[in-house]
Design a protein around this motif. Structure first.
Motif, mmCIF file in Angstrom:
data_model
loop_
_atom_site.group_PDB
_atom_site.id
_atom_site.type_symbol
_atom_site.label_atom_id
_atom_site.label_comp_id
_atom_site.label_asym_id
_atom_site.label_seq_id
_atom_site.Cartn_x
_atom_site.Cartn_y
_atom_site.Cartn_z
ATOM 1 N N PHE A 29 1.138 -1.259 -0.269
ATOM 2 C CA PHE A 29 0.348 0.024 0.121
ATOM 3 C C PHE A 29 0.633 1.661 0.303
ATOM 4 C CE2 PHE A 29 -2.136 3.221 2.119
ATOM 5 C CZ PHE A 29 -3.548 3.057 1.035
ATOM 6 N N THR A 31 2.208 5.391 -0.604
ATOM 7 C CA THR A 31 0.871 6.237 -0.628
ATOM 8 C C THR A 31 2.483 7.737 -1.081
ATOM 9 O OG1 THR A 31 1.969 6.747 1.566
ATOM 10 C CG2 THR A 31 -0.236 5.796 1.240
ATOM 11 N N SER A 78 0.849 6.443 7.548
ATOM 12 C CA SER A 78 0.522 5.142 6.311
ATOM 13 C C SER A 78 1.488 4.453 6.209
ATOM 14 C CB SER A 78 -0.262 5.804 5.798
ATOM 15 O OG SER A 78 -0.838 4.466 5.433
ATOM 16 N N ALA A 79 2.731 5.149 5.992
ATOM 17 C CA ALA A 79 3.836 4.317 6.226
ATOM 18 C C ALA A 79 4.590 3.821 6.870
ATOM 19 C CB ALA A 79 4.508 4.615 4.661
ATOM 20 N N ARG A 82 1.026 1.497 8.468
ATOM 21 C CA ARG A 82 1.089 -0.186 7.520
ATOM 22 C C ARG A 82 2.331 -1.052 7.493
ATOM 23 N NH1 ARG A 82 -4.309 1.387 3.773
ATOM 24 N NH2 ARG A 82 -3.582 -0.864 4.029
ATOM 25 N N GLY A 85 3.166 -0.895 4.203
ATOM 26 C CA GLY A 85 2.465 0.571 3.790
ATOM 27 C C GLY A 85 4.388 0.735 3.384
ATOM 28 N N CYS A 209 10.078 2.235 2.889
ATOM 29 C CA CYS A 209 8.779 0.687 3.550
ATOM 30 C C CYS A 209 9.343 0.726 4.752
ATOM 31 C CB CYS A 209 8.947 -0.209 2.438
ATOM 32 S SG CYS A 209 8.696 0.156 0.682
ATOM 33 N N ASN A 210 8.010 0.579 5.440
ATOM 34 C CA ASN A 210 7.775 -0.075 6.766
ATOM 35 C C ASN A 210 9.242 -1.037 6.984
ATOM 36 O OD1 ASN A 210 6.553 -1.558 8.939
ATOM 37 N ND2 ASN A 210 5.209 0.308 8.700
#
Length: 261
Positions: A29, A31, A78-79, A82, A85, A209-210
């Protein structure tokens, strides 16, 4: 009998049918924010030179993904939160380093202090701006950077409020990110009224990235980007937007000035 069962189990484990039962890679996901010509929505597609690089990375890796354009603070948060994310285009700083796994750099840009064209600024270094009111974008890396160094910042919830504040003398300078050919001043009618005063940092941007995204996926995306840089794809994508013509953005579209956050 036991040996036969073990043999059958081993054959099944290596068979295509069994491989299909393995856990599939997670959908990413992703963003980002509105920052033309790096990132912009065209119809139902997120386009721009930064976005097209992300699309190409995903095409080469075969990973499932979505891209959602949000205000920067929401995109970044969000990243962080999530497990699947990612966010782009993200400046890699010591403070952000432990938050993400990094793919890139995908882009580069400059941090710039912009001022009124009719005002005589005498700035040779960032330190010369100490004591002046600097407009920033809330949650942006430049806001964090200047705040941590004790500068007088005046954050706005939308970066495009800052040029208006500057022209109304509510701030003395506007700290933002610019890339050659970005056209943000022309796009929003500020050309000739607002000018670059000082470049105070050169930065590189990444797909961040997460930490929960598997290393194998990060490695695949990094390898795809490396191949794109070697075979000229990255530069070809950038050249597609060399003659991009900015248009007057509506108030709803007037997002952030630069692609590097």
């Amino acid at each position: 009998m036991v040996k036969q069962l073990l043999l059958v189990a081993g054959l099944l484990a290596g068979s295509p049918g069994h491989a299909g039962l393995r856990e599939a890679p997670p959908q990413l996901f992703i963003t980002t924010e509105h920052a033309p010509p790096a990132i912009m929505v065209e119809g139902e597609r997120v386009a721009g030179y930064s976005s097209d690089k992300i699309h190409e990375i995903m095409a080469r890796t075969g990973l499932s993904y979505s891209i959602d354009v949000l205000p920067w603070k929401r995109a970044f948060t969000s990243a962080v939160q999530r497990p699947n994310g990612c966010v782009y285009a993200t400046t890699r700083t010591p403070e952000r380093e432990p938050l993400f796994k990094w793919v890139g750099p995908t882009d580069e840009g400059a941090w710039v202090l912009l001022g009124r064209a009719d005002r005589n600024y005498q700035l040779s270094t960032l330190e010369d701006a100490r004591g002046l009111r600097i407009g920033t974008y809330n949650g942006d890396v430049r806001d964090d950077y200047l705040r941590a160094r004790g500068f007088k910042v005046d954050p706005a919830p939308n970066d495009m409020l800052n040029p208006q504040k500057l022209l109304m003398n509510r701030i003395d300078l506007w700290a933002t990110g610019l890339r050659p050919g970005g056209g943000v001043l022309e796009q929003n009618g500020f050309a000739g009224k607002i000018v670059p005063v000082l470049v105070f940092n050169q930065v590189k941007a990444y797909l961040a990235c997460n930490r929960a995204v598997p290393d194998a996926i990060i490695d695949k995306m990094s390898a795809a980007l490396d191949a794109m840089n070697r075979d000229g794809t990255s530069r070809r994508i950038e050249r597609k937007y060399d003659n991009w013509a900015p248009r007057k953005a509506s108030e709803a579209e007037a997002g952030q000035a630069g692609p590097v956050r």
